[in-house]
Design a protein around this motif. Structure first.
Motif, short mmCIF file in Angstrom:
data_model
loop_
_atom_site.label_atom_id
_atom_site.label_comp_id
_atom_site.label_asym_id
_atom_site.label_seq_id
_atom_site.Cartn_x
_atom_site.Cartn_y
_atom_site.Cartn_z
N VAL A 211 0.83 -1.20 0.00
CA VAL A 211 0.00 0.00 0.00
C VAL A 211 0.87 1.25 0.00
O VAL A 211 0.57 2.24 -0.69
CB VAL A 211 -0.95 -0.02 1.21
CG1 VAL A 211 -1.61 1.33 1.40
CG2 VAL A 211 -2.01 -1.10 1.03
N ARG A 212 1.94 1.24 0.78
CA ARG A 212 2.84 2.40 0.79
C ARG A 212 3.43 2.65 -0.60
O ARG A 212 3.48 3.79 -1.07
CB ARG A 212 3.95 2.21 1.80
CG ARG A 212 4.95 3.37 1.80
CD ARG A 212 5.99 3.26 2.88
NE ARG A 212 6.80 2.06 2.76
CZ ARG A 212 7.82 1.78 3.56
NH1 ARG A 212 8.10 2.59 4.54
NH2 ARG A 212 8.51 0.68 3.40
N ALA A 213 3.86 1.58 -1.25
CA ALA A 213 4.42 1.74 -2.60
C ALA A 213 3.36 2.29 -3.56
O ALA A 213 3.67 3.15 -4.40
CB ALA A 213 4.94 0.39 -3.10
N ASP A 214 2.12 1.82 -3.43
CA ASP A 214 1.05 2.32 -4.31
C ASP A 214 0.79 3.80 -4.08
O ASP A 214 0.61 4.57 -5.04
CB ASP A 214 -0.23 1.52 -4.08
CG ASP A 214 -0.12 0.09 -4.58
OD1 ASP A 214 0.80 -0.18 -5.37
OD2 ASP A 214 -0.95 -0.74 -4.18
N ILE A 215 0.73 4.22 -2.81
CA ILE A 215 0.47 5.63 -2.50
C ILE A 215 1.56 6.52 -3.09
O ILE A 215 1.28 7.57 -3.69
CB ILE A 215 0.35 5.82 -0.98
CG1 ILE A 215 -0.90 5.12 -0.46
CG2 ILE A 215 0.31 7.31 -0.62
CD1 ILE A 215 -1.01 5.13 1.05
N LEU A 216 2.81 6.10 -2.94
CA LEU A 216 3.91 6.89 -3.48
C LEU A 216 3.90 6.90 -5.00
O LEU A 216 4.22 7.91 -5.63
CB LEU A 216 5.24 6.35 -2.94
CG LEU A 216 5.47 6.58 -1.45
CD1 LEU A 216 6.69 5.80 -0.98
CD2 LEU A 216 5.65 8.06 -1.15
N GLN A 217 3.53 5.77 -5.60
CA GLN A 217 3.45 5.73 -7.05
C GLN A 217 2.35 6.66 -7.56
O GLN A 217 2.54 7.41 -8.52
CB GLN A 217 3.17 4.29 -7.52
CG GLN A 217 4.32 3.31 -7.30
CD GLN A 217 5.45 3.51 -8.31
OE1 GLN A 217 5.35 4.34 -9.20
NE2 GLN A 217 6.52 2.76 -8.14
N LEU A 218 1.19 6.63 -6.91
CA LEU A 218 0.09 7.50 -7.32
C LEU A 218 0.42 8.97 -7.07
O LEU A 218 0.04 9.84 -7.86
CB LEU A 218 -1.18 7.10 -6.57
CG LEU A 218 -1.74 5.71 -6.89
CD1 LEU A 218 -2.85 5.36 -5.92
CD2 LEU A 218 -2.25 5.66 -8.33
#
Length: 555
Positions: A211-218
């Motif tokens: 989830v952290r990786a997704d938030i940073l990607q978005l």
């Protein structure tokens, strides 16, 4: 309904609560009046929790969120039945009792044959507590859309918090020791505003990382190409066993790092960490406090020891905690920003995206000077109050390091700074002044105002950055990216006016790095005010760091 006049991070849903839905592994259905926002592009996310639908937190969340309350209740019970517990393990001779007070509740219950009723009451209270924690968990949901991270919580009083992705300042991952053993972690999305953080506590470690990786990607605007699944599906028993095993391994081996993250660019030996704390101001304060207590007890009354002993113990615990939280420190560049990890018992990790650094300060005390040690602190938006920002553990990005360590960390914190300007940062700024000093320093007529540091007290404006050099006993160099500057100010008091001096201030967000430089020549201060203001406008006009991997990177 939601009041549109409230800030995005503090909107409150005052409508009816959502009916509890299926288990946490499945999306939670929303009310008909709550329109579903645009879901993230599946090519940009890698976690099934980042699909724009409502999800619940880890099923063990109520245990950790209500654990403190249960500990307090147990402590009260133990305190009230202390004498009975002592007699249970250390029976007194017949005819003697350690309890001279009136009979306690247990004696009353046993003498009136109310044991079954008391047991039913205890079971009922426990059931009510478990039910309350369970209902609270059922109504605590979150979702990740293409624009926001949202959290809804509360049963009687519902709250709905949003954190816009384009205002994300960082994502913290905290793993307390007990939670690590169970494979759980807390996730905190740091927003740009007062009390704007959004917390997800708790998630499984693997889900929190994804989830952290997704938030940073978005937040970055980057579109993912392909994300391979790690590992094969496992049964629930295998997953639980693996989580516990990985938790024990993490306690010994250190903070868990995703495979794609590089190793830390800085390695701090344990001996240096301990020695730096021994040569710190807190150690001097602790020693002076202990010596004062001993002298007071000798010359005055010994009872002073009992009065101040809790203070000494508390300060000593703070001193030890300063060492333990620095252990296992690592800092490394990633595709989403700088990853900082530290902590022996509680592992804390933050990924700080580019462009979120508002000020950097290199600092050295006189006690560290023979060893060539330095520390680096930063100002960055933390989503908390001013007091919380000053005490934020992530403000220290390098606890203690050599010149090589400082250079590596500065290159991570200020990647846009031209390479040709690095000598004026360290050689002239940190170690200076030296011959042909490029800094504009305090004039000789004002040397009495800066008796020891008037040769070092100065400023230098280079492309994109303002440098402020101060101090002799505590050497400091403040580095202020102009794209992050809020404003500039000039101040002049009666004494400064008489000496034709002024004080220059660069205003940034509140933090441990101060942007004021006094005892500067008035004409030089006016010239800096004009040049820095123009350079700041130009730097802000070309800054694109809020979407640091935008459309140009998608090809």
């Amino acid at each position: 309904m939601t009041d549109p006049s409230l800030p995005a991070a503090d909107r409150t849903d005052i409508g009816p609560p959502t009916h509890p839905g299926p288990p946490s592994a499945q999306p939670v259905p929303t009310a008909a009046s709550d329109p579903s926002p645009t879901a993230p592009d599946p090519r940009r996310v890698g976690s099934p929790l980042s699909d724009g639908e409502w999800h619940r937190l880890h099923p063990l969340t109520p245990l950790f969120r209500g654990g403190l309350f249960l500990v307090v209740v147990i402590g009260i019970v133990i305190a009230n039945f202390r004498d009975r517990l002592i007699e249970l393990f250390f029976p007194l001779p017949a005819g003697r009792s350690g309890r001279s007070a009136p009979p306690d509740p247990i004696d009353y219950v046993l003498s009136h044959d109310l044991a079954i009723v008391a047991l039913l009451v205890i079971v009922g209270v426990a059931a009510i507590l478990v039910g309350a924690f369970y209902v609270s968990w059922r109504f605590h949901t979150f979702r990740i859309t293409g624009d926001d991270v949202e959290v809804r919580s509360g049963v009687l009083f519902r709250s709905h918090r949003q954190s816009p992705l384009d205002r994300v300042q960082g994502v913290n991952l905290t793993r307390p020791m007990v939670a690590r053993l169970l494979g759980m972690a807390k996730l905190e999305v740091v927003g740009a505003g007062l009390d704007a953080n959004v917390k997800l506590e708790y998630l499984s470690t693997s889900s929190a990382e994804a989830v952290r990786a997704d938030i940073l990607q978005l937040a970055s605007g980057r579109q993912l190409a392909e994300r391979a699944l790690r590992g094969e599906p496992r049964t629930r028993r295998e997953a639980a066993s693996s989580a516990v095993s990985e938790g024990f391994t993490g306690l010994i081996a250190g903070a868990e790092q995703p495979v794609e993250d590089p190793a830390s660019v800085v390695h701090i030996p344990i001996g240096r960490i301990v020695a730096s704390h021994l040569l710190s101001g807190s150690t001097i304060t602790l020693v002076v406090l202990i010596v004062g207590i001993v002298v007071g007890a000798i010359l005055g009354t010994p009872w002073i020891l009992f009065g101040v002993l809790p203070t000494v113990l508390g300060f000593g615990a703070y001193w030890v905690r300063g060492i333990t939280k620095t252990l296992r420190y690592s800092i490394a560049p990633t595709s989403s920003g700088v990853r900082i990890t530290f902590g022996l018992f509680t592992t804390v990790t933050e990924v700080l995206p580019p462009g979120r650094i508002h000020a950097v300060e290199i600092r050295q005390s006189v006690l560290w000077r023979p060893f060539g040690w330095w520390s680096i602190t930063v100002n960055r938006l933390s989503g908390g109050s001013a007091a919380q920002s000053a005490a934020d553990p992530f403000t220290t990005v390098l606890p203690v390091g050599t010149r090589e360590d400082v250079a590596k960390v500065l290159q991570l914190m200020l990647p846009a700074m031209p390479e040709a300007e690095w000598p004026v940062v360290f050689d002239d700024g940190v170690l200076g002044p030296r011959a042909d000093d490029p800094y504009t320093n305090t004039p000789r007529r004002a040397r009495l105002l800066r008796l020891l540091s008037w040769r070092r007290n100065g400023f230098l404006l280079v492309p994109g950055v303002l440098l402020l050099r101060r101090g002799f006993i505590w050497r400091t160099l403040g580095i202020f990216p102009l794209a992050r500057a809020q404003s500039f100010g000039l101040e002049q008091g009666p004494l400064a006016r008489a000496l034709n001096l002024a004080a220059v201030t660069v205003h940034t967000i509140t933090g441990r790095v101060t942007g004021t430089l006094g005892a500067v020549d008035r004409d030089a201060a006016l010239a800096l005010f004009a040049d820095a203001s123009a350079a700041t406008v130009a730097a802000a006009a070309t800054d694109r760091s809020h979407r640091w991997a935008g459309e140009e990177d998608r090809s």
